[in-house]
Enzyme design. Structure first.
Site, PDB file in Angstrom:
ATOM      1  N   CYS A   2       0.836  -1.181   0.000  1.00 42.23           N
ATOM      2  CA  CYS A   2       0.000   0.000   0.000  1.00 42.23           C
ATOM      3  C   CYS A   2       0.878   1.240   0.000  1.00 42.23           C
ATOM      4  O   CYS A   2       2.098   1.164  -0.015  1.00 42.23           O
ATOM      5  CB  CYS A   2      -0.912   0.017   1.227  1.00 42.23           C
ATOM      6  SG  CYS A   2      -1.924  -1.456   1.437  1.00 42.23           S
ATOM      7  N   ASP A  95      -4.378  -8.648   8.570  1.00 41.71           N
ATOM      8  CA  ASP A  95      -3.206  -8.500   9.423  1.00 41.71           C
ATOM      9  C   ASP A  95      -3.095  -7.115  10.050  1.00 41.71           C
ATOM     10  O   ASP A  95      -2.467  -6.951  11.103  1.00 41.71           O
ATOM     11  CB  ASP A  95      -1.931  -8.841   8.645  1.00 41.71           C
ATOM     12  CG  ASP A  95      -1.787  -8.051   7.351  1.00 41.71           C
ATOM     13  OD1 ASP A  95      -2.746  -7.380   6.935  1.00 41.71           O
ATOM     14  OD2 ASP A  95      -0.701  -8.124   6.739  1.00 41.71           O
ATOM     15  N   SER A 358      10.647 -12.927  -5.248  1.00 43.11           N
ATOM     16  CA  SER A 358      11.902 -12.641  -5.938  1.00 43.11           C
ATOM     17  C   SER A 358      13.075 -13.123  -5.087  1.00 43.11           C
ATOM     18  O   SER A 358      12.901 -13.448  -3.913  1.00 43.11           O
ATOM     19  CB  SER A 358      12.036 -11.138  -6.229  1.00 43.11           C
ATOM     20  OG  SER A 358      12.231 -10.426  -5.019  1.00 43.11           O
ATOM     21  N   GLY A 359      14.259 -13.132  -5.689  1.00 44.25           N
ATOM     22  CA  GLY A 359      15.414 -13.738  -5.029  1.00 44.25           C
ATOM     23  C   GLY A 359      16.349 -12.782  -4.327  1.00 44.25           C
ATOM     24  O   GLY A 359      17.456 -13.180  -3.957  1.00 44.25           O
TER      25      GLY A 359
END
Length: 618
Positions: A2, A95, A358-359
């Site tokens: 966000c 959450d 992603s890595g």
């Protein structure tokens, strides 16, 4: 993810129109919902990209007892477990309310229990205190401006500018840091008066309005008794699987980037196992240059694992078309040519999913960069007096051909003065001497980074990169380029429990027998064939050397040395011109230095001189 923003005034009530301008500037971060709220001196703005509890969890959110108000950006992966231990009348399934309930029951110290990536602002009404908090590794951003009127904060600097309505000015003292690393390390930025909250830190703003910044997390020291090789492989496997599994928490489709390298390939292989028969979408980018293109390797991994694979080609025209708009999104110079490729990749992924893994982090946790193999060489080089060392380095540097650009990088780092200079020079486009020639002076002492404490040379290199290169370059790029496409990025290897495990290990489990990232590769062998695991590292590169001698040649020289050039006005114009001549001759490859200067120029055009004319990515 966000966009969050807000203000806490010292003199005046929060301006609702200003809050609406802030929200509008962050709409790309949250196209699903926008809202603002103001109560006296406090104002909060939020734009939402709905990932968890899509129908609920509207923000800003206020506790049922009225003691806390919050705007939250990110994901708390363990929110369901935390919720079980909180006695609170929950009204949502998300959450954000779990975080709010934790603040009510435990105070700001509840942040220590969070697992995930986040940046939030929480106001405690009884204590009249605003808390700004950034996650441990700096996956998500948070900026603020403090002056006599109060505090203005936001996920991106453009939101702060939108509220104040004042034209931004350049912090010239940050130019040295930018030329050294293509980004400015926290707490500084290129904008005068705007600070970046460092990773693992929180700021408290009380009645005085002055922020008090506290560090709440740091990686642990190495413990040589923690595990032997076999046990470490087993422990790493379990923790990586757990981190990937946690990162899959979402109520929307989740895909993954897949470069063909070991980090992203391992994540995709584990992700596919955890998802069972459910399809997994993967995404890769190519450049049409066989020196750097890894599309074929990514395709092999996708076929091996069994994913629905998507590719996108990045062209030279994309750079000219997207450079200004993506600079506006970055609020900073585009630090790497790959930034634009990352956006095109995100743009492609957004057509299929709302979240991608992603890595990022694999190199900084497990010693993946080639430079880590030269850590002992750097220590040995420091035994030679700085003067003769630098003199020999200049002679060799001038004679290295363009094809040996990587050797040139290593040479410059080895001949740098102190250990701090060496650590900073590995990723530096310009050495300290070159920066002095360009700027005309040395940086103030408070702007110079000190080498971190560490168990050995490799450990200190890793800790330096974890605190600087990773958050200020790679993660900032990942956040802005994916948010420009309204896509959420999650790097599971930066789960803080995995990070704590990795930094507790001795360095000889990371770089072993001169094999970088040894431990991670041993884990990857359990999931992938050896030709994928041990394939030489290529990196996400763009063929700029050719482009700067062809299609981008004229615009580059005009922008960097012309009469209206910002770079030409604040840096030594003759030094810049000689740099362009060297590259155009073909005998030297100066692409990354030219890129660094050109990105600075485009940033000034878009974000300073043209700040009142926002540009959006298509």
């Amino acid at each position: 993810m966000c966009g969050i923003a807000g203000v806490l005034g010292l003199r005046d009530a929060a301006c609702r129109a200003g809050l609406e301008r802030m929200a509008a500037s962050l709409r790309h971060r949250g196209p699903d919902e926008t809202s603002v709220w103001a109560d006296g001196r406090l104002g909060l703005a939020h734009t939402r990209l709905s990932i968890i509890d899509i129908a609920g969890s509207h923000q800003p959110m206020h506790s049922v007892d009225g003691t806390w108000s919050i705007v939250f950006n990110g994901e708390i992966f363990n929110y369901r477990d935390l919720r079980k231990d909180l006695d609170y009348p929950f009204a949502t399934e998300g959450d954000t309310e779990v975080l709010l309930a934790g603040l009510v029951r435990h105070g700001i110290g509840f942040v220590d229990r969070l697992r995930g990536q986040f940046a939030f602002a929480a106001y405690h009404h009884p204590g009249s205190t605003l808390h700004l908090v950034r996650d441990r590794l700096g996956v998500l951003p948070l900026y603020y401006r403090h002056d006599a009127d109060g505090i203005v904060f936001g996920s991106e600097i453009k939101a702060i500018n939108a509220y104040t309505g004042a034209a931004p000015t350049v912090d010239l003292d940050s130019l040295d840091a930018y030329l050294a690393g293509r980004s400015v390390p926290a707490p500084f930025t290129l904008y005068a008066g705007v600070a970046k909250l460092p990773p693992g830190h929180r700021a408290e703003i009380g009645e005085t309005g002055s922020p008090e910044v506290h560090r709440y997390w740091a990686p642990p020291p190495a413990d040589h008794t923690i595990a032997g090789p076999a046990e470490a492989i087993e422990m790493a496997d379990l923790r990586i699987r757990d981190a990937v599994g946690s990162a899959l928490v979402a109520d929307v489709p989740v895909g993954s980037y897949l470069s063909g390298g070991v980090d992203s390939s391992l994540i995709v292989a584990i992700m596919k196992q955890l998802r069972g028969g459910a399809p997994v979408d993967t995404f890769a980018a190519g450049f049409g240059d066989p020196r750097f293109d890894e599309l074929e390797q990514a395709r092999r991994v996708a076929d091996r694992v069994g994913t629905r694979h998507h590719t996108v080609q990045v062209r030279a025209e994309d750079f000219l078309d997207l450079w200004p708009a993506l600079t506006w999104h970055r609020d900073a110079p585009i630090s790497e040519p790959a930034d634009i490729a990352v956006f095109r990749l995100a743009e492609s992924a957004r057509e299929h999913v709302k979240v991608v893994l992603s890595g990022e982090g694999g190199d900084e946790l497990f010693g993946g960069y080639p430079k880590y193999r030269y850590a002992s060489w750097a220590r040995a080089a420091r035994r030679v007096p700085p003067g003769p060392r630098r003199g020999a380095g200049r002679i060799l540097d001038a004679r290295l051909p363009a094809r040996m650009s990587r050797h040139r990088t290593a040479l410059r780092a080895l001949v740098a003065g102190s250990e701090a200079d060496q650590l900073a020079t590995w990723f530096a486009p310009f050495t300290s001497e070159e920066r002095r020639a360009l700027i005309g002076h040395t940086p103030a002492p408070e702007r110079r980074r000190r080498p971190p404490e560490g168990a050995d040379d490799i450990d200190r290199m890793l800790r330096h990169d974890l605190a600087s290169w990773l958050p200020d370059n790679l993660l900032e790029r990942g956040d802005r380029m994916t948010m420009a496409a309204s896509l959420e990025l999650r790097p599971p290897l930066l789960d803080h429990r995995l990070v704590e495990f990795a930094f507790g290990l001795p360095s000889d489990l990371k770089v072993r027998d001169r094999v970088p990232k040894w431990l991670l590769k041993q884990v990857a062998r359990r999931y992938l064939p050896e030709e994928i695991v041990f394939r030489p590292k290529v990196g996400f590169r763009v063929p700029l050397d050719r482009w700067f001698r062809a299609g981008l040649r004229e615009t580059t020289r005009d922008r960097l040395t012309g009469q209206d050039s910002f770079v030409g006005s604040v840096l030594d114009r003759r030094t810049v011109s000689r740099l362009l001549d060297r590259h155009e001759s073909g005998r030297h490859d100066e692409e990354i230095r030219i890129w660094t200067l050109l990105s600075l120029e485009v940033w000034h055009e878009v974000c300073v001189a043209g700040w009142a004319s926002p540009r959006r990515a298509p």
